[in-house]
Scaffold this motif. Structure first.
Motif, short mmCIF file in Angstrom:
data_model
loop_
_atom_site.label_atom_id
_atom_site.label_comp_id
_atom_site.label_asym_id
_atom_site.label_seq_id
_atom_site.Cartn_x
_atom_site.Cartn_y
_atom_site.Cartn_z
N SER A 103 0.83 -1.21 0.00
CA SER A 103 0.00 0.00 0.00
C SER A 103 0.87 1.26 0.00
O SER A 103 0.52 2.26 -0.63
N ALA A 104 2.00 1.21 0.68
CA ALA A 104 2.91 2.36 0.71
C ALA A 104 3.52 2.61 -0.66
O ALA A 104 3.70 3.75 -1.08
N LYS A 105 3.85 1.54 -1.37
CA LYS A 105 4.40 1.68 -2.71
C LYS A 105 3.36 2.25 -3.68
O LYS A 105 3.69 3.09 -4.53
N LYS A 106 2.12 1.82 -3.55
CA LYS A 106 1.06 2.38 -4.38
C LYS A 106 0.91 3.87 -4.08
O LYS A 106 0.71 4.69 -4.99
N ALA A 107 0.97 4.23 -2.80
CA ALA A 107 0.85 5.63 -2.41
C ALA A 107 1.98 6.45 -3.00
O ALA A 107 1.78 7.59 -3.43
N ASP A 108 3.19 5.89 -3.05
CA ASP A 108 4.32 6.58 -3.67
C ASP A 108 4.05 6.85 -5.14
O ASP A 108 4.29 7.95 -5.65
N LEU A 109 3.56 5.85 -5.85
CA LEU A 109 3.26 6.01 -7.27
C LEU A 109 2.16 7.04 -7.51
O LEU A 109 2.18 7.79 -8.48
N LEU A 110 1.20 7.08 -6.60
CA LEU A 110 0.11 8.03 -6.73
C LEU A 110 0.53 9.45 -6.35
O LEU A 110 -0.15 10.42 -6.71
N GLY A 111 1.62 9.57 -5.61
CA GLY A 111 2.05 10.88 -5.14
C GLY A 111 1.34 11.32 -3.89
O GLY A 111 1.22 12.52 -3.61
N LEU A 112 0.86 10.36 -3.09
CA LEU A 112 0.15 10.69 -1.84
C LEU A 112 1.15 11.06 -0.76
O LEU A 112 2.12 10.33 -0.52
N LYS A 113 0.91 12.16 -0.10
CA LYS A 113 1.80 12.64 0.95
C LYS A 113 1.14 12.66 2.33
O LYS A 113 1.83 12.58 3.34
N LEU A 114 -0.16 12.79 2.37
CA LEU A 114 -0.86 12.89 3.66
C LEU A 114 -0.94 11.53 4.35
O LEU A 114 -1.35 10.54 3.73
N PRO A 115 -0.56 11.46 5.63
CA PRO A 115 -0.67 10.19 6.37
C PRO A 115 -2.08 9.61 6.33
O PRO A 115 -2.24 8.39 6.29
N LEU A 116 -3.11 10.45 6.34
CA LEU A 116 -4.48 9.93 6.31
C LEU A 116 -4.76 9.20 5.00
O LEU A 116 -5.40 8.15 4.99
N SER A 117 -4.27 9.73 3.89
CA SER A 117 -4.45 9.06 2.59
C SER A 117 -3.78 7.71 2.61
O SER A 117 -4.32 6.71 2.13
N ARG A 118 -2.59 7.65 3.18
CA ARG A 118 -1.82 6.41 3.21
C ARG A 118 -2.47 5.40 4.17
O ARG A 118 -2.49 4.20 3.89
N ALA A 119 -3.00 5.89 5.27
CA ALA A 119 -3.70 4.99 6.20
C ALA A 119 -4.95 4.42 5.55
O ALA A 119 -5.29 3.25 5.77
N VAL B 90 -11.38 13.29 7.74
CA VAL B 90 -11.21 14.37 6.77
C VAL B 90 -11.91 15.63 7.25
O VAL B 90 -11.34 16.73 7.22
N LYS B 91 -13.14 15.46 7.71
CA LYS B 91 -13.91 16.61 8.21
C LYS B 91 -13.20 17.28 9.38
O LYS B 91 -13.20 18.51 9.49
N ASP B 92 -12.59 16.46 10.24
CA ASP B 92 -11.86 17.00 11.39
C ASP B 92 -10.46 17.49 11.04
O ASP B 92 -9.73 17.98 11.91
N GLU B 93 -10.08 17.33 9.77
CA GLU B 93 -8.76 17.73 9.27
C GLU B 93 -7.62 17.06 10.03
O GLU B 93 -6.56 17.64 10.23
N ASN B 94 -7.87 15.81 10.42
CA ASN B 94 -6.82 15.03 11.10
C ASN B 94 -6.00 14.30 10.04
O ASN B 94 -5.89 13.07 10.03
N TYR B 95 -5.43 15.07 9.12
CA TYR B 95 -4.71 14.50 7.98
C TYR B 95 -3.38 13.86 8.36
O TYR B 95 -2.84 13.08 7.60
N TYR B 96 -2.88 14.21 9.55
CA TYR B 96 -1.57 13.70 9.95
C TYR B 96 -1.66 12.66 11.06
O TYR B 96 -0.63 12.24 11.60
N LEU B 97 -2.87 12.24 11.37
CA LEU B 97 -3.08 11.22 12.40
C LEU B 97 -2.34 11.56 13.68
O LEU B 97 -1.77 10.70 14.34
N ASP B 98 -2.36 12.84 14.02
CA ASP B 98 -1.61 13.30 15.19
C ASP B 98 -2.54 13.63 16.36
O ASP B 98 -2.12 14.22 17.35
#
Length: 301
Positions: A180-196, A277-285
């Motif tokens: 999944s991380a490799k797919k995210a790299d190919l897609l250009g995903l940077k946000l931890p939430l997208s990767r999760a 997404v609504k809570d803007e917790n994009y970094y899972l922090d």
């Protein structure tokens, strides 16, 4: 919570497309520079710049554990026949006897500790796997396992062994987290939430080629809807929103008939990501409090 085919129309409304494969789509319209593709692959092999941190990965794993086992604790001993066409579901990531991942766990445990409590099931698991490969369909029949013993009980006993738990961890990384991380790299995903989200999706939907319910199919349809990927300068939040909508439609009414009822019970896991997404917790922090789903009130610290 049961649902039916009333959601079939949602697949059409969300603009479902037919693509030969995720990789073919990339080669046509998203990965335009060969050098960039090579560099992304090299970074992915080593752990790319945007891979989840240890803390982010742990929170993502806890969230998926809630969806799979209704607990933030990774449940290595879990076992149940869900009646979803995949045989017995077991372990921390829902390995299944009919999809090719439970047998990998058992094989690795055999290599580590020959003659362990699960070794007696390997011939039956091998037959199920051969049937799956030959028919290209998940195997729901567990009668061959039942003739040998209580697979669910024996799996739970094996889970008391730290080595068996470590093997489950390694298989999750091998089959799900790293791909999944490799797919995210190919897609250009940077946000931890997208990767999760990709990590959670690959665990539930699988990584099979030519499977309209698999993660690559979801990615291709979201990419088509978005007009590209973040790598090709599409806003990542737009792409993620489209992916979540496509995935929810798939869960509402998937192609695999045997999985429809069970998957239709689980579209709330997409709603949890939509709330993040609504809570803007994009970094899972931040701690995650789940609201308005089957897991209402549960907290991922």
């Amino acid at each position: 919570m049961k649902r039916n085919s009333r959601h079939l129309i949602s697949l059409v409304l969300l603009g479902m497309v037919t693509l030969s494969s995720f990789s073919d789509y990339f080669s046509m319209s998203t990965v335009t520079a060969k050098a960039d593709t090579v560099n992304s692959t090299i970074l992915a092999e080593k752990g790319g710049t945007y891979w989840l941190t240890k803390e982010q990965k742990h929170r993502a794993e806890e969230l998926t554990s809630v969806f799979e086992n209704s607990t933030t604790e990774l449940d290595y001993a879990y076992g149940e026949n869900l009646g979803d066409g995949r045989g017995i579901t077991c372990g921390r990531a829902g390995f299944c006897t009919g999809t090719g991942d439970a047998i990998l766990v058992v094989k690795k445990y055999m290599d580590k500790k020959p003659g362990n409590i699960l070794s007696k099931y390997l011939p039956a698991l091998t037959e199920l796997e051969n049937n799956r490969i030959q028919t290209k369909h998940d195997q729901e029949d567990v009668s061959s396992l039942d003739k040998i013993g209580n697979f669910i009980s024996d799996w739970a006993i094996a889970a008391k062994d730290p080595d068996f738990r470590a093997i489950q961890d390694s298989v999750v990384d091998e089959l799900y987290y790293i791909p999944s991380a490799k797919k995210a790299d190919l897609l250009g995903l940077k946000l931890p939430l997208s990767r999760a989200e990709l990590y959670d999706a690959i665990i539930q939907h699988g990584n099979e080629q030519n499977d309209l319910d698999s993660i690559d199919s979801l990615i291709a349809r979201a990419t088509e809807m978005s007009g590209g990927t973040p790598r090709s300068n599409v806003d990542e939040k737009v792409w993620l929103d489209n992916f979540l909508n496509i995935r929810k439609a798939c869960l509402s009414y998937c192609y695999k008939e045997g999985s429809r009822e069970e998957w239709a019970d689980s579209f709330g896991r997409v709603d949890v990501f939509k709330k993040l997404v609504k809570d803007e917790n994009y970094y899972l922090d931040k701690p995650i409090t789940i609201e308005g789903t089957s897991w209402d009130g549960m907290v991922v610290p």
